[in-house]
Design an enzyme around this catalytic site. Structure first.
Site, PDB file in Angstrom:
ATOM      1  N   TYR A 173     -49.612  17.229 -97.414  1.00 59.56           N
ATOM      2  CA  TYR A 173     -49.869  16.360 -98.579  1.00 59.56           C
ATOM      3  C   TYR A 173     -49.719  16.999 -99.929  1.00 59.56           C
ATOM      4  CZ  TYR A 173     -51.867  14.489 -94.262  1.00 59.56           C
ATOM      5  OH  TYR A 173     -52.518  14.009 -92.967  1.00 59.56           O
ATOM      6  N   LYS A 176     -44.900  13.812 -87.353  1.00 56.66           N
ATOM      7  CA  LYS A 176     -43.800  13.526 -88.138  1.00 56.66           C
ATOM      8  C   LYS A 176     -42.817  14.738 -87.952  1.00 56.66           C
ATOM      9  CE  LYS A 176     -46.052  10.728 -91.770  1.00 56.66           C
ATOM     10  NZ  LYS A 176     -46.913  11.004 -92.956  1.00 56.66           N
ATOM     11  N   TYR A 218     -43.160   3.639 -85.717  1.00 56.17           N
ATOM     12  CA  TYR A 218     -43.945   4.752 -86.679  1.00 56.17           C
ATOM     13  C   TYR A 218     -45.234   4.599 -86.210  1.00 56.17           C
ATOM     14  CZ  TYR A 218     -46.078   6.914 -90.827  1.00 56.17           C
ATOM     15  OH  TYR A 218     -47.051   7.698 -91.470  1.00 56.17           O
ATOM     16  N   SER A 271     -50.145  12.448 -88.552  1.00 58.74           N
ATOM     17  CA  SER A 271     -48.934  12.705 -89.124  1.00 58.74           C
ATOM     18  C   SER A 271     -48.144  13.962 -88.624  1.00 58.74           C
ATOM     19  CB  SER A 271     -49.171  13.214 -90.646  1.00 58.74           C
ATOM     20  OG  SER A 271     -48.922  12.250 -91.491  1.00 58.74           O
ATOM     21  N   VAL A 316     -54.210  12.815 -90.161  1.00 52.66           N
ATOM     22  CA  VAL A 316     -55.598  12.400 -90.583  1.00 52.66           C
ATOM     23  C   VAL A 316     -56.479  12.100 -89.341  1.00 52.66           C
ATOM     24  CG1 VAL A 316     -54.913  11.443 -92.729  1.00 52.66           C
ATOM     25  CG2 VAL A 316     -54.772   9.957 -90.588  1.00 52.66           C
TER      26      VAL A 316
HETATM   27  N1  GLU Z   1     -50.408   6.886 -89.579  1.00 49.32           N
HETATM   28  C1  GLU Z   1     -51.107   7.475 -90.849  1.00 49.32           C
HETATM   29  C2  GLU Z   1     -50.416   6.766 -92.197  1.00 49.32           C
HETATM   30  O1  GLU Z   1     -49.371   6.328 -92.007  1.00 49.32           O
HETATM   31  C3  GLU Z   1     -50.492   9.010 -90.658  1.00 49.32           C
HETATM   32  C4  GLU Z   1     -51.068   9.478 -91.974  1.00 49.32           C
HETATM   33  C5  GLU Z   1     -51.372  10.974 -91.758  1.00 49.32           C
HETATM   34  O2  GLU Z   1     -51.817  11.596 -90.806  1.00 49.32           O
HETATM   35  O3  GLU Z   1     -51.128  11.884 -92.883  1.00 49.32           O
HETATM   36  O4  GLU Z   1     -51.174   6.264 -92.879  1.00 49.32           O
END
Ligand code: GLU
Length: 304
Positions: free
Chosen positions: A240, A67, A189, A64, A258
């Site tokens: 989060y 992002k 993604y 993430s 994650v």
């Molecule tokens: N590729 C992971 C997902 O979409 C990223 C989640 C993350 O790192 O928060 O679930």
């Protein structure tokens, strides 16, 4: 000026003996076998000094954290248009929650949760000629490092198990907030999340956000105001449903993934990246959170 190397070494020694190092993410099967004893920290100050301890030069799955880089590229491409399709409020819910998206008619709460990042992926696909390659080159260029790459096994592993992301993308499509085919958007993604970088490379890549939009190679990537907005989003939405806790304990804008990485920064002062794959119950790196809390407490450097 604090003795950064000594502070990092001290924090590292304290944290490395922690009995509870959290749990490695296993919902993406390819990430499940990463050794949770990996632990690295890298810091770069605005005057160009580098400090590192532990596995700060070992590549890991940025997940993430990507992002933020995808959002930066989207804003550089389409500017304010980004906000017609995504809100800028913290969600207070896990990163992959679906309920809120349905209640709010397909407008994701922010670009740093999965639904928002999937809309950003859609924007990038619509605006880049060779989306995956161009995005990878953008990340390489920010870092000044041609060796950065996707881990295709991790991308594939997520592709065959990412049912919730398929549900999210389909829900977005049903609300007309996805212009490209679901398969194409998710392929992009999953690849952006599967980029592997070291703590040192991430610190370099995020440097422009601590430097008024100007990257390590002295190129303007965003305006000062755009960089400010991304930092505000990291502070309010980067962890989060633990964004409040991170602001409370650490007091810096940042983003976790994650894969166990966290990047945090203090504008005009430094960027710091930690990697420790064991996660807490909210999905944030356990030792990473602890390390950053210690770092801002010991150096007394935070935005507050
Ligand atoms: N590729 C992971 C997902 O979409 C990223 C989640 C993350 O790192 O928060 O679930």
């Amino acid at each position: 000026m604090p003795d950064f190397q000594a502070i990092l070494e001290h924090i590292y020694q304290d944290a490395v003996i922690a009995s509870d190092k959290g749990t490695v993410a296993s919902y993406i099967p390819e990430l499940a076998h990463i050794d949770k004893n990996n632990f690295g920290i890298h810091l770069r100050t605005s005057d160009g000094n580098d400090y590192g301890v532990g596995n700060y030069n070992k590549p890991f799955s940025i997940q993430s954290i990507s992002k933020v880089l995808a959002l930066s590229k989207a804003i550089a491409l389409i500017g304010e248009g980004t906000w017609k399709r995504i809100d800028v409020e913290p969600s207070g819910h896990p990163f992959n929650q679906l309920a809120l998206l349905e209640i709010e008619n397909g407008i994701p709460r922010n670009p740093l949760i999965n639904s928002g990042a999937i809309v950003i992926a859609d924007i990038l696909i619509s605006n880049l000629k060779n989306p995956k390659e161009d995005f990878l080159n953008y990340v390489r260029d920010l870092t000044g490092d041609e060796t950065i790459n996707f881990n295709k096994d991790v991308a594939h592993s997520e592709k065959v198990t990412g049912f919730k992301n398929y549900a999210t993308a389909n829900l977005l499509k049903s609300f007309n907030n996805l212009n490209n085919p679901v398969e194409d958007v998710l392929d992009f993604y999953f690849h952006q999340c599967a980029i592997e970088m070291t703590c040192q490379q991430l610190t370099k890549a995020f440097f422009f956000l601590a430097n008024k939009g100007i990257c390590m190679l002295n190129k303007t990537r965003l305006t000062k105001s755009q960089a400010k907005r991304i930092n505000a989003l990291m502070l309010t939405c980067g962890f989060y449903d633990e964004a409040g806790e991170f602001a409370f304990e650490v007091g810096l804008p940042g983003k976790s993934g994650v894969g166990g990485g966290i990047v945090a920064l203090l504008p005009d002062h430094f960027v710091i990246t930690t990697w420790a794959p064991g996660l807490n119950k909210k999905g944030n790196s356990k030792l990473g959170m602890l390390t950053l809390e210690q770092f801002t407490s010991k150096t007394k450097l935070s935005i507050f």
